[in-house]
Design an enzyme around this catalytic site. Sequence first.
Site, PDB file in Angstrom:
ATOM      1  N   LYS A   1     106.306  58.942  15.954  1.00  0.00           N
ATOM      2  CA  LYS A   1     107.698  59.347  15.741  1.00  0.00           C
ATOM      3  C   LYS A   1     108.520  58.224  15.109  1.00  0.00           C
ATOM      4  CE  LYS A   1     108.446  63.671  17.009  1.00  0.00           C
ATOM      5  NZ  LYS A   1     107.157  64.214  16.608  1.00  0.00           N
TER       6      LYS A   1
ATOM      7  N   LYS B   1      90.012  75.050  10.950  1.00  0.00           N
ATOM      8  CA  LYS B   1      90.977  75.291  12.008  1.00  0.00           C
ATOM      9  C   LYS B   1      92.160  76.117  11.520  1.00  0.00           C
ATOM     10  CE  LYS B   1      93.657  72.782  15.400  1.00  0.00           C
ATOM     11  NZ  LYS B   1      94.856  72.034  15.118  1.00  0.00           N
TER      12      LYS B   1
ATOM     13  N   LYS C   1      99.429  76.116  12.274  1.00  0.00           N
ATOM     14  CA  LYS C   1     100.636  76.333  11.472  1.00  0.00           C
ATOM     15  C   LYS C   1     100.924  75.176  10.529  1.00  0.00           C
ATOM     16  CE  LYS C   1     104.003  74.983  15.033  1.00  0.00           C
ATOM     17  NZ  LYS C   1     103.953  73.565  14.996  1.00  0.00           N
TER      18      LYS C   1
END
Length: 331
Positions: free
Chosen positions: A111, A194, A197
């Site tokens: 992050k 896989k 999204k």
Amino acid sequence: MEIVVSGIRPTGNLHLGNYFGAMQNFVKMQETNQCFFFIADYHSLTTHPTPADLHGNVKQVLVEYLACGLDPEKATLYLQSDLPETAELYLFLNMNAYTGELERCTSFKDKVRSQPDNVNAGLLTYPTLMAADIILHKAHKVPVGKDQEQHLEMTRTFANRFNRMYKVDYFPEPVAYNFGEQLIKIPGLDGSTKMGKSEGEGNAIFLFDTPEVIRKKVMRAVTDSGPTEPNQPKPQAIENLFNLMKALSAPETVQFFDEQYNQCAIRYGDLKKQLAEDVIKFTTPFRERILDLLGNDEYLHKVVTLGREKAHASASKTIKEVREIIGFKHF
Ligand code: TRP
């Protein structure tokens, strides 16, 4: 009965990969465990500071989980922000979490890289909030994927530290819920192994996709120019389509196209048409339930209210005991 806790990010919609990978098992889990499932909208504040932006997502996620068969009577379904006890336990845990261990956490480092302009303290303490979610209900099991293993490890650290610090054997050590063989991995439509999204446009089929969208996505799935010799192993992209078929279509259908492939007589267009119709047949009942629930705010209100009450009963007991263990005195 074992206690299971899991948090759901209010982003993204359920796709076939989630359904076979997790949802199906969540639905089974609620039969034999005491399950707490919540939408992690406190956690979202670390990346999305204004919850109104996410309200639509929260509703969509709730509705999709209900449509898949999570039962608000059997499991406890609630919103994290409906349970302020979470914040109190988070505060206690933060007092005994070290900045060094938090800074070393992989998700924090990611992050710092991905949102350098907003490295807030909530990001740093994301693992203590997650630990609070879990141990607030004294959970034994947490059904999470590999990407959450480190957070779960830290949860164990914080739970054990609390026990040691206050010389109690209060919090159980939560472990990952292992689905073992039951996990069905659904491949993507773009040749990758896989469905997800974040894998890019056209990779995933969402439970909420309309038949038109599904047909378009399946027809565009990656293939090749076809086999040139009989009985050859299938390249990945083709294997993927067959694996999707195995999950959704009748065994005879799979067998038919398999034979066609082995005889070099396969027509991918026909296979895709069949696959698209089988996907539509599978997802349509989900889509109908989702649409139905989206228009039923009264029922959703009932679900969330019931969830809040059940979650509160469990959480307030823990907080009361934790306060006693820590040793706050009354006047
Ligand atoms: N961190 C989890 C995720 O990103 C979501 C989550 C928050 C969670 N609190 C939790 C998962 C507690 C399991 C238990 O997916």
